[in-house]
Design an enzyme around this catalytic site. Structure first.
Site, PDB file in Angstrom:
ATOM      1  CG  ASP A 372       8.935  21.815 -70.110  1.00 14.80           C
ATOM      2  OD1 ASP A 372       8.787  20.827 -71.138  1.00 14.80           O
ATOM      3  OD2 ASP A 372       8.023  22.410 -69.860  1.00 14.80           O
ATOM      4  CD  GLU A 375      10.469  20.413 -77.034  1.00 13.36           C
ATOM      5  OE1 GLU A 375      10.706  21.470 -76.231  1.00 13.36           O
ATOM      6  OE2 GLU A 375      10.216  19.222 -76.170  1.00 13.36           O
ATOM      7  CG  ASP A 451       2.785  19.549 -73.057  1.00 16.56           C
ATOM      8  OD1 ASP A 451       3.007  19.203 -71.779  1.00 16.56           O
ATOM      9  OD2 ASP A 451       3.225  20.529 -73.436  1.00 16.56           O
TER      10      ASP A 451
HETATM   11  O1  MIG Z   1       4.722  25.762 -72.354  1.00 17.56           O
HETATM   12  O2  MIG Z   1       6.349  24.413 -67.227  1.00 17.56           O
HETATM   13  O3  MIG Z   1       5.319  19.678 -70.914  1.00 17.56           O
HETATM   14  O4  MIG Z   1       4.834  19.363 -68.363  1.00 17.56           O
HETATM   15  O5  MIG Z   1       4.000  21.791 -66.824  1.00 17.56           O
HETATM   16  C1  MIG Z   1       4.295  24.632 -71.224  1.00 17.56           C
HETATM   17  C2  MIG Z   1       4.929  24.113 -67.667  1.00 17.56           C
HETATM   18  C3  MIG Z   1       5.649  24.527 -70.531  1.00 17.56           C
HETATM   19  C4  MIG Z   1       5.300  21.974 -70.598  1.00 17.56           C
HETATM   20  C5  MIG Z   1       5.324  20.897 -69.892  1.00 17.56           C
HETATM   21  C6  MIG Z   1       4.526  20.613 -68.844  1.00 17.56           C
HETATM   22  C7  MIG Z   1       5.037  21.936 -67.895  1.00 17.56           C
HETATM   23  C8  MIG Z   1       4.686  23.135 -68.499  1.00 17.56           C
HETATM   24  N1  MIG Z   1       5.610  22.964 -69.732  1.00 17.56           N
END
Ligand code: MIG
Length: 757
Positions: A372, A375, A451
């Protein structure tokens, strides 16, 4: 001046050079530069140029399938197929701006461009690519936002008889105007780098996708059990809570294969640590889950907490592995762990180190990694991603701006993870899920679409997004079922689960602070209806696995827009709310509340209602009832589809496969079987059985043949659907009395069935 080069031609124009390089008869690279050098490709490109038959006369270059006409002064090209039909023509090439304008000639639609909101047909729209943690800067995903978590600068131009794809191999911020500003002009360009694109021609869209995935690579065959139902939540906070979820799944009889741990399993959000207070005896917990049939996936973010003594941080610091700021100091941003540094995955050494960090978790029994925030997200900047003026160093020690590497960052992390876990467990297919991606990332990781929100609009929007991701080379995809942000409700979860059952990645996930969203959270009826579709998913798991096999071999996605197989029917070009799940299953979800009926477009041919077996003649719209416990599904006559006995998890019971033969058309199907988990299939340990159905006026014949016998064949039955009461069924010369299900045991393969009408 046109000069032959090793794999093509080099043309000197007034303002620069054009290198034409062949990757196949129908895949041509157009690479512009000021000095005549061929730009270095991004990691998206998976193959080398090819020495193909070609010829040149004056300003015309020919391959077996294309004719390229070049304007030698301004380096504009016109491309024709071998029948002389104009496929594509440049209007303006601007090397300084790194931008090109092309004429929109016959294209009825533009598709692809990966993960974008909006409708499936992108003609008349514009977009851009800059990997973004969208929720950091917008309250909700919507079609006015251009930059999402992934960048796939690839689009397809489509008509009945002609089709092409253009892949722009540039990792800087890229932009596309697909006839928005001027309805006959398509423009694309980049904020840096080279104008370097590939033109892929075939008259069939499916062949264009096949060629695009030849160029950028195909997904590895995933593990079969990861195609099962997956349950996630930000976060299951401690061992008790996670075990409770596991037990409840089994108690409620909800098939489920995979559970996730989101960021709160870590100690202070430090990657590669486990909080041993909340998740005491972690290894023991994972093994208990495993005994119950659950695989565990943990989240890994790229941001490494700045903390003296934290071994990951220290190792990276010692080895100078982090992204730098413009002054040459380690860049410090902020993510979940607070002040954080970011590994410079551009370098092989860094990737190797990162890969090795997974060892402990794998030893503890973790079987999947969820990448996650890659980016990469950064809370300190206005854009909420790592700033453009940071710098990377490549393996040659050359400095590269983050502006160039940004869109590749998620992919480079996925490569690090993929190669790392493969070195640790060489003969187990581990699962990797990523949020950020670039073209070609399908070779390393599955993708979820980030998200989304628990609103009906996002359920609807997921379909065109999936279809375009599929056309962009990504087959192993899914969205958070039930919606991530905000509170869902029972009806939304029910409808979302119905659709989700037909997406390769089938994961229910929800945000911290929202109401819980597991199937049992909204009462008995919702539980029953979601369970029903999760079970249906398990019915189709071998079928889906076979689709994944197809994606891994030739790039055809599991989720396909209708025009993938009905290109000569323009009605299919703008269908956003139905998709094909493989060639012969048509999925028609309900995406609005209190809606119990919908319009369905059936392409030409005969279609069976999956539930009632009622037959419909296609080539028209029909109105279909869809009570809350159901979703319209149609199966094409001639389809041969394997279904499985339902289990609580893959491998729980002996597998039994039913081969469903839908009469009314000729059909063919090759069933692929292997252990679903190891790489032994690469050494020939797999089985392929080919089924052939021939439907003539008086009789139908169904035959099968084992064409490869390298893996054990499960118990199999054959089921005949659409059988007329008065027909006689003869197997291997003897008339059969069928049960009321019309199934036949086929223990001896190499069957020969005749149905006398
Ligand atoms: O700033 O890890 O898209 O699936 O649950 C949020 C917490 C960070 C974004 C991900 C989401 C995940 C969440 N993350």
């Amino acid at each position: 001046m046109i000069k032959k080069t090793e794999f093509g031609y080099k043309i000197e124009g007034e303002k620069g050079f054009l290198n034409i390089i062949f990757y196949d008869n129908n895949i041509v690279r157009f690479a512009y530069s000021n000095d005549g050098e061929i730009p270095v490709s991004t990691p998206a490109i998976a193959v080398e140029p090819k020495d193909i038959e070609c010829s040149q006369e004056g300003n015309i270059i020919k391959t077996k399938s294309l004719i390229i006409e070049i304007d030698k002064e301004n380096l504009q090209v016109s491309i024709f197929n071998k029948n002389g039909e104009l496929l594509n023509r440049d209007i303006n090439v601007d090397l300084e701006k790194c931008e090109i304008e092309k004429e929109i000639i016959w294209e009825k639609g533009f598709y692809g461009l990966g993960e974008k909101y909006g409708w499936v047909n992108k003609k008349g729209t514009e977009t851009s690519n800059w990997n973004t943690d969208v929720m950091g800067i917008f309250p909700v995903h919507n079609a006015t936002i251009k930059n999402y978590h992934t960048s796939i600068p690839f689009y397809i131009g489509l008509s009945k008889k002609l089709c092409y794809g253009i892949y722009f191999d540039n990792s800087f911020r890229t932009y596309f105007d697909l006839g928005k500003t001027k309805d006959n002009v398509l423009k694309f360009g980049a904020d840096g780098g080279y104008l370097d694109y590939y033109f892929i021609y075939d008259d069939k869209v499916s062949e264009v996708v096949k060629a695009y995935t030849y160029l950028t690579g195909r997904m590895p065959l995933p593990r079969k059990d990861f195609l099962g139902y997956q349950q996630c939540r930000w976060s299951y906070e401690n061992r008790e809570e996670l075990m409770e979820i596991a037990k409840r799944m089994r108690a409620e009889n909800i098939p489920c294969d995979v559970l996730y741990l989101d960021i709160d399993y870590m100690k202070d959000y430090k990657v590669f640590t486990v909080d041993s207070d909340k998740f005491y005896e972690f290894k023991d917990m994972v093994s208990k889950l495993k005994d119950m049939g659950f695989k565990l996936v943990v989240i890994i973010d790229p941001g490494v907490k700045v903390e003296d003594g934290y071994w990951v941080y220290e190792q990276g610091k010692e080895n100078d592995f982090y992204i730098k700021d413009k002054n040459g100091e380690v860049y410090i941003g902020e993510v979940w762990p607070g002040r954080a540094v970011f590994p410079d995955f551009l370098r092989e050494k860094v990737r190797k180190w990162w890969g090795e960090l997974h060892l402990r978790l794998i030893e503890d029994g973790v079987e999947g990694f969820w990448n996650d925030m890659n980016e990469p997200a950064d809370f300190t900047t206005e854009s909420k991603v790592v700033p453009e003026d940071t710098v990377h160093f490549n393996d040659q020690g050359e400095e590269k701006s983050h502006a160039e590497i940004h869109n590749l960052y998620g992919m480079l992390e996925a490569i690090a993870t993929y190669e790392g876990v493969k070195r640790i467990k060489p003969n187990v297919r581990l699962f990797i899920l990523t949020r950020a991606a670039f073209a070609g990332t399908q070779r390393y990781a599955a993708l979820w679409t980030g998200d989304n929100t628990s609103i009906w609009e996002h359920l609807e929007a997921s379909m065109p997004m999936f279809m375009n991701l599929g056309l962009s080379g990504y087959s192993f995809i899914g969205a958070d079922v039930g919606g991530f942000i905000g509170d869902g409700n029972g009806e939304l979860l029910t409808r979302w689960t119905q659709l989700g059952a037909f997406t390769p990645l089938f994961r229910n996930h929800s945000v911290k602070g929202s109401i819980n969203q597991e199937p049992w959270c909204f009462g008995e009826e919702v539980l029953e209806n979601t369970r029903k579709f999760i079970k249906i998913r398990y019915n189709f798991i071998t079928y889906l696995y076979n689709l994944m096999r197809e994606s891994s071999i030739n790039g055809h996605p599991a989720i396909r827009p209708l025009f993938y197989h009905y290109q000569d029917d323009e009605e299919t070009y703008n269908i956003n709310d139905q998709f094909l799940f493989g060639e012969n299953i048509l999925i028609c979800p309900i995406t609005r509340p209190y809606t119990r009926v919908r319009m369905v477009y059936l392409p030409k041919g005969i279609w069976y209602d999956y539930w009632t077996l009622e037959r419909f003649e296609g080539g028209r719209y029909i109105i279909k009832e869809a009570p809350i416990d159901s979703m319209p599904i149609f199966i094409k006559a001639g389809a041969i589809i394997p279904t499985d006995n339902v289990m609580q998890y893959i491998g729980e019971k002996e597998q039994e496969i039913t081969i469903n033969c839908y009469l009314g058309q000729d059909g063919e199907y090759t069933l692929y079987l292997d252990d679903g988990i190891s790489f032994d299939y690469e050494k020939g340990k797999y089985t392929e059985i080919k089924f052939i159905m021939k439907d003539s006026e008086k009789e139908v014949s169904i035959t099968s043949e084992v064409i490869k016998d390298g893996y054990k064949i499960p118990k199999m039955k054959l089921k005949i659907l659409g059988l007329d009461e008065n027909s006689k069924v003869i197997m291997n010369g003897e008339e059969l009395k069928l049960d009321n299900e019309n199934t036949i045991d086929i223990d001896k393969l190499n069957i020969d069935i005749k149905i006398i009408k």
